[in-house]
Design a protein around this motif. Sequence first.
Motif, PDB file in Angstrom:
ATOM      1  N   ARG A 116      -0.605 -25.693 -40.437  1.00 23.98           N
ATOM      2  CA  ARG A 116      -0.682 -24.250 -40.659  1.00 23.98           C
ATOM      3  C   ARG A 116      -1.855 -23.861 -41.564  1.00 23.98           C
ATOM      4  O   ARG A 116      -2.234 -22.683 -41.618  1.00 23.98           O
ATOM      5  N   HIS A 146      -6.191 -23.073 -39.618  1.00 23.44           N
ATOM      6  CA  HIS A 146      -6.863 -21.866 -39.106  1.00 23.44           C
ATOM      7  C   HIS A 146      -7.702 -21.191 -40.184  1.00 23.44           C
ATOM      8  O   HIS A 146      -8.877 -20.839 -39.938  1.00 23.44           O
ATOM      9  N   ASN A 147      -7.151 -20.996 -41.371  1.00 26.60           N
ATOM     10  CA  ASN A 147      -7.874 -20.285 -42.416  1.00 26.60           C
ATOM     11  C   ASN A 147      -9.067 -21.085 -42.928  1.00 26.60           C
ATOM     12  O   ASN A 147     -10.082 -20.503 -43.349  1.00 26.60           O
ATOM     13  N   ARG A 173      -0.833 -19.786 -46.510  1.00 34.67           N
ATOM     14  CA  ARG A 173      -1.044 -18.342 -46.442  1.00 34.67           C
ATOM     15  C   ARG A 173      -2.391 -17.925 -47.037  1.00 34.67           C
ATOM     16  O   ARG A 173      -2.807 -16.776 -46.853  1.00 34.67           O
ATOM     17  N   ARG A 174      -3.065 -18.819 -47.743  1.00 36.76           N
ATOM     18  CA  ARG A 174      -4.350 -18.477 -48.346  1.00 36.76           C
ATOM     19  C   ARG A 174      -5.379 -18.243 -47.248  1.00 36.76           C
ATOM     20  O   ARG A 174      -5.598 -19.091 -46.403  1.00 36.76           O
ATOM     21  N   THR A 175      -6.027 -17.102 -47.285  1.00 32.60           N
ATOM     22  CA  THR A 175      -6.929 -16.709 -46.196  1.00 32.60           C
ATOM     23  C   THR A 175      -8.313 -17.326 -46.375  1.00 32.60           C
ATOM     24  O   THR A 175      -8.696 -17.774 -47.467  1.00 32.60           O
ATOM     25  N   GLY A 176      -9.088 -17.286 -45.294  1.00 27.20           N
ATOM     26  CA  GLY A 176     -10.463 -17.739 -45.367  1.00 27.20           C
ATOM     27  C   GLY A 176     -11.273 -16.942 -46.372  1.00 27.20           C
ATOM     28  O   GLY A 176     -12.148 -17.487 -47.055  1.00 27.20           O
ATOM     29  N   ASP A 177     -10.996 -15.650 -46.485  1.00 28.84           N
ATOM     30  CA  ASP A 177     -11.693 -14.806 -47.454  1.00 28.84           C
ATOM     31  C   ASP A 177     -11.385 -15.247 -48.885  1.00 28.84           C
ATOM     32  O   ASP A 177     -12.280 -15.286 -49.745  1.00 28.84           O
ATOM     33  N   GLU A 178     -10.120 -15.584 -49.149  1.00 34.45           N
ATOM     34  CA  GLU A 178      -9.747 -16.036 -50.494  1.00 34.45           C
ATOM     35  C   GLU A 178     -10.423 -17.364 -50.825  1.00 34.45           C
ATOM     36  O   GLU A 178     -10.924 -17.556 -51.943  1.00 34.45           O
ATOM     37  N   TYR A 179     -10.424 -18.285 -49.867  1.00 30.61           N
ATOM     38  CA  TYR A 179     -11.143 -19.544 -50.080  1.00 30.61           C
ATOM     39  C   TYR A 179     -12.615 -19.276 -50.397  1.00 30.61           C
ATOM     40  O   TYR A 179     -13.214 -19.925 -51.268  1.00 30.61           O
ATOM     41  N   VAL A 190     -11.744 -20.478 -40.404  1.00 31.49           N
ATOM     42  CA  VAL A 190     -12.335 -19.150 -40.649  1.00 31.49           C
ATOM     43  C   VAL A 190     -13.352 -19.235 -41.776  1.00 31.49           C
ATOM     44  O   VAL A 190     -14.449 -18.658 -41.700  1.00 31.49           O
ATOM     45  N   LEU A 191     -13.016 -19.959 -42.845  1.00 31.18           N
ATOM     46  CA  LEU A 191     -13.947 -20.146 -43.958  1.00 31.18           C
ATOM     47  C   LEU A 191     -15.275 -20.720 -43.459  1.00 31.18           C
ATOM     48  O   LEU A 191     -16.354 -20.219 -43.802  1.00 31.18           O
TER      49      LEU A 191
END
Length: 262
Positions: free
Chosen positions: A69, A72-73, A34-40, A76-77
């Motif tokens: 899963r 994807h994020n 669930r950790r998003t690319g923005d959070e990374y 995005v990163l």
Amino acid sequence: MLLAIDAGNTNVVFAVFDEARTIKARWRIATDPRRTGDEYAVWIHQLLQLDGMAMSDVTAVIISTVVPRALHNLEVLAQKYFKVTPLIAGETPAQWHINVDVPLPEQLGADRALNAIAGHAAYEGDLIIIDFGTATTFDHIDYSGAYKGGIIAPGINLSLDALVNNAAKLPRIAIEVPEGNGSVIGRTTEDQMLIGVFWGYVAMMEGLVARMRKEIGRPARVIATGGLAVLFDMKTDLFDAIVPDLTLTGLALLYERSRIAA
């Protein structure tokens, strides 16, 4: 510089390689799809700065994952913050470039393929690679570099969790080398649990490697990777070498080979 990302079942490991294939920095964070690319990006931006680097220093990204899963994020990163299209280990154009000699090669985990790539690049002859992760895997890489198959066993922490979670009166203990002179007769519940888990795991490893060597029929070096390898090395002479960054090195090698093949 190359950013290599290895997303495992427990942790995601990030490593920055320079042009000489030297790791300049490495970091890990708990795997959470669930950790998003923005959070990374916020997290890795700060860590790069602490190590004297900037986001703009990263010019290429390669990603390996056994957690679909999470992919994807991480993509995005790479695309949004590093402005690159990442190579995905095992997918075109980053195919393995090794012979995966098993009936269903698509089932081979990315981490095990990368270990095979790095192991064969560093050592001649047949190899047995033991990787201590969420699961403990034993893989046979033959003298030509072909992946020939292996074994999947529960990781030691997974085994201990199963024991504690399913036996109401057993306490939670940490994995460590049992005290004393190697006695396998424990005097307390905690001692008995630690002996069972630690020495039981050593016996399993030694027994499985002996059976693998007999089946291979040729001398085979045993290469260990993963955090617990050093702990077990204190009480067994099973390992010929311990290579903590084997999987990450495999990612860097795969990136180089994929770039040349493109």
